[in-house]
Write a protein that holds these residues in place. Structure first.
Motif, short mmCIF file in Angstrom:
data_model
loop_
_atom_site.label_atom_id
_atom_site.label_comp_id
_atom_site.label_asym_id
_atom_site.label_seq_id
_atom_site.Cartn_x
_atom_site.Cartn_y
_atom_site.Cartn_z
N ARG A 77 101.91 -100.49 53.63
CA ARG A 77 101.32 -99.71 52.55
C ARG A 77 99.83 -99.50 52.78
NH1 ARG A 77 104.46 -103.23 49.34
NH2 ARG A 77 102.60 -104.34 48.65
N ARG A 78 99.18 -100.55 53.26
CA ARG A 78 97.73 -100.45 53.54
C ARG A 78 97.46 -99.45 54.66
NH1 ARG A 78 94.91 -106.37 53.62
NH2 ARG A 78 94.73 -106.68 51.37
N ARG A 79 98.24 -99.56 55.74
CA ARG A 79 98.05 -98.67 56.88
C ARG A 79 98.27 -97.21 56.47
NH1 ARG A 79 98.53 -101.42 61.87
NH2 ARG A 79 96.80 -102.91 61.76
N LEU A 80 99.30 -97.00 55.65
CA LEU A 80 99.61 -95.64 55.20
C LEU A 80 98.45 -95.07 54.40
CD1 LEU A 80 101.56 -93.29 54.93
CD2 LEU A 80 102.54 -94.42 52.92
N GLY A 81 97.91 -95.89 53.49
CA GLY A 81 96.78 -95.45 52.67
C GLY A 81 95.55 -95.17 53.51
N ILE A 82 95.30 -96.04 54.49
CA ILE A 82 94.13 -95.86 55.37
C ILE A 82 94.30 -94.61 56.21
CG2 ILE A 82 92.94 -96.82 57.38
CD1 ILE A 82 93.40 -99.59 56.12
N ARG A 92 93.54 -91.59 54.23
CA ARG A 92 92.11 -91.40 53.97
C ARG A 92 91.33 -91.07 55.23
NH1 ARG A 92 92.80 -96.28 51.33
NH2 ARG A 92 91.42 -97.33 52.82
N CYS A 93 91.69 -91.73 56.35
CA CYS A 93 90.87 -91.64 57.56
C CYS A 93 91.48 -90.80 58.67
CB CYS A 93 90.61 -93.04 58.11
SG CYS A 93 89.82 -94.14 56.93
N GLY A 94 92.78 -90.54 58.60
CA GLY A 94 93.43 -89.85 59.71
C GLY A 94 93.67 -88.38 59.49
N ALA A 95 93.18 -87.84 58.39
CA ALA A 95 93.40 -86.42 58.13
C ALA A 95 92.71 -85.56 59.18
CB ALA A 95 92.90 -86.07 56.74
N GLN A 96 91.54 -86.00 59.63
CA GLN A 96 90.86 -85.29 60.70
C GLN A 96 89.99 -86.28 61.46
OE1 GLN A 96 88.62 -82.37 58.36
NE2 GLN A 96 86.76 -83.52 58.80
N PHE A 97 89.75 -86.01 62.73
CA PHE A 97 88.93 -86.90 63.54
C PHE A 97 88.35 -86.15 64.73
CE2 PHE A 97 93.41 -87.42 64.74
CZ PHE A 97 93.37 -87.11 66.10
N LEU A 98 87.30 -86.72 65.31
CA LEU A 98 86.65 -86.14 66.47
C LEU A 98 87.09 -86.94 67.70
CD1 LEU A 98 82.92 -85.04 66.69
CD2 LEU A 98 84.13 -86.00 68.65
N LEU A 99 87.67 -86.25 68.66
CA LEU A 99 88.19 -86.89 69.87
C LEU A 99 87.43 -86.39 71.10
CD1 LEU A 99 90.36 -88.54 71.47
CD2 LEU A 99 91.77 -86.47 71.41
N LEU A 100 86.93 -87.32 71.90
CA LEU A 100 86.30 -86.99 73.17
C LEU A 100 87.26 -87.37 74.29
CD1 LEU A 100 83.95 -86.13 75.01
CD2 LEU A 100 83.05 -88.46 74.79
N ALA A 101 87.71 -86.38 75.06
CA ALA A 101 88.62 -86.61 76.18
C ALA A 101 87.85 -86.46 77.49
CB ALA A 101 89.78 -85.62 76.13
N ILE A 110 83.53 -97.69 69.12
CA ILE A 110 84.46 -96.57 69.22
C ILE A 110 85.70 -96.99 70.01
CG2 ILE A 110 84.79 -94.21 70.06
CD1 ILE A 110 81.74 -93.84 69.86
N PRO A 111 86.90 -96.83 69.49
CA PRO A 111 88.12 -97.16 70.24
C PRO A 111 88.20 -96.33 71.53
CG PRO A 111 88.63 -96.86 67.92
CD PRO A 111 87.22 -96.39 68.11
N ILE A 112 88.62 -96.98 72.62
CA ILE A 112 88.75 -96.32 73.92
C ILE A 112 90.20 -96.42 74.37
CG2 ILE A 112 87.94 -96.27 76.31
CD1 ILE A 112 85.49 -97.89 75.35
N LEU A 113 90.79 -95.29 74.74
CA LEU A 113 92.17 -95.27 75.22
C LEU A 113 92.17 -95.16 76.74
CD1 LEU A 113 93.79 -92.79 72.66
CD2 LEU A 113 93.38 -95.25 72.45
N VAL A 114 92.81 -96.14 77.40
CA VAL A 114 92.95 -96.12 78.86
C VAL A 114 94.43 -96.20 79.21
CG1 VAL A 114 90.69 -97.16 79.28
CG2 VAL A 114 92.70 -98.63 79.04
N GLU A 115 94.77 -95.75 80.40
CA GLU A 115 96.18 -95.71 80.81
C GLU A 115 96.75 -97.11 81.00
OE1 GLU A 115 99.70 -95.46 83.05
OE2 GLU A 115 97.86 -96.03 84.08
N ASP A 116 98.00 -97.30 80.62
CA ASP A 116 98.66 -98.62 80.64
C ASP A 116 98.67 -99.23 82.04
OD1 ASP A 116 100.29 -100.66 79.17
OD2 ASP A 116 101.79 -100.05 80.65
N ASP A 145 96.62 -95.03 64.71
CA ASP A 145 96.58 -96.49 64.57
C ASP A 145 95.17 -97.00 64.83
OD1 ASP A 145 98.10 -99.03 64.22
OD2 ASP A 145 97.40 -99.40 66.26
N CYS A 146 94.50 -96.45 65.84
CA CYS A 146 93.12 -96.82 66.12
C CYS A 146 92.23 -96.49 64.92
CB CYS A 146 92.60 -96.07 67.35
SG CYS A 146 93.28 -96.64 68.92
N MET A 147 92.44 -95.32 64.34
CA MET A 147 91.66 -94.91 63.19
C MET A 147 91.87 -95.84 62.00
SD MET A 147 89.82 -92.25 63.88
CE MET A 147 89.49 -91.64 62.23
N ALA A 148 93.14 -96.24 61.80
CA ALA A 148 93.46 -97.13 60.69
C ALA A 148 92.75 -98.46 60.84
CB ALA A 148 94.97 -97.34 60.62
#
Length: 232
Positions: A61-66, A69-78, A150-156, A223-226
């Motif tokens: 429930r918390r994650r859904l609410g977050i 609130r926070c995942g509607a839009q975001f700035l992504l640097l690729a 800032i969360p960083i995504l790297v390949e597995d 998930d990172c945003m949450a």
């Protein structure tokens, strides 16, 4: 609300364990039980036992609410290996439910400057970038005052070959051995902001967008945003 019937020991946690699970204080957990947010029962000795299913539902429930609130839009640097990948990655984001402000760079130095000036919500590092360059990128981003949160995504696969990358944290002193391209770390504090994704094709053989990869990547970013919003 308190549940009186006994549950299987695997199905419940103590108040202290629940506090660690939710990362809150003991008093907060006790209030959650009293207000009915968590379901619990008491032992004959008067100790509360909280249902794990109730804890899991609260987190959902918390994650859904977050996310709402926070995942509607975001700035992504690729940060990509080559500009030829820009079109495919951009097509990938067009299928996302969230509104994304996308910035891309095929030059590491430019990307680092963008990371500081733009302050993106999430940074994606392309799997095709060389491991040495990824190490340097991740090290700078994780240590710089303006980008270290800032969360960083790297390949597995990269993360499995270089698990020491998780030791690149603001609390750690990191040294790079130029001869072996290896990382040496003093005290080790794992960096929770470095997350992995399983690499896949941006576009399928017929030129269509790889929808499965698109959905998985968006879910990871949300998930990172949450978690970022939870920590704020």
């Amino acid at each position: 609300m308190e549940v009186k019937n006994l549950e299987n020991p695997k199905d419940y946690l103590s108040t202290r364990q629940s506090a660690r699970y939710l990362q809150v204080s003991l008093g907060t957990v006790q209030k959650m039980v009293e207000t009915g947010e968590l379901l619990a029962w008491k032992t004959q000795g008067g100790h509360r036992r909280i249902l794990t299913s109730s804890l899991e539902q609260l987190l959902k429930r918390r994650r859904l609410g977050i996310r709402q609130r926070c995942g509607a839009q975001f700035l992504l640097l690729a940060i990509m290996k080559r500009e030829a990948s820009f079109e495919g990655f951009s097509a990938l984001t067009e299928h996302w439910k969230s509104e994304v402000n996308l910035h891309m760079s095929a030059d590491s130095l430019e990307a680092l400057m963008q990371a500081v000036s733009l302050a993106p919500d999430v940074i994606y590092i392309d799997a095709q970038i060389s491991p040495v360059e990824q190490v340097h990128l991740t090290s700078y981003l994780s240590k710089n005052t303006h980008t270290r949160n800032i969360p960083i995504l790297v390949e597995d696969g990269f993360l499995k070959l270089h698990p020491q990358i998780l030791d690149i944290s603001p609390e750690n002193k990191v040294l790079m051995d130029s001869g072996t391209n290896s990382i040496r770390v003093g005290k080790k504090h794992k960096n929770p902001l470095i997350r992995s994704y399983k690499s896949d094709l941006l576009l399928l053989e017929n030129g269509a967008t790889n929808i499965k990869f698109s959905e998985k990547l968006e879910a990871l970013i949300l998930d990172c945003m949450a978690k970022k919003c939870e920590a704020a």
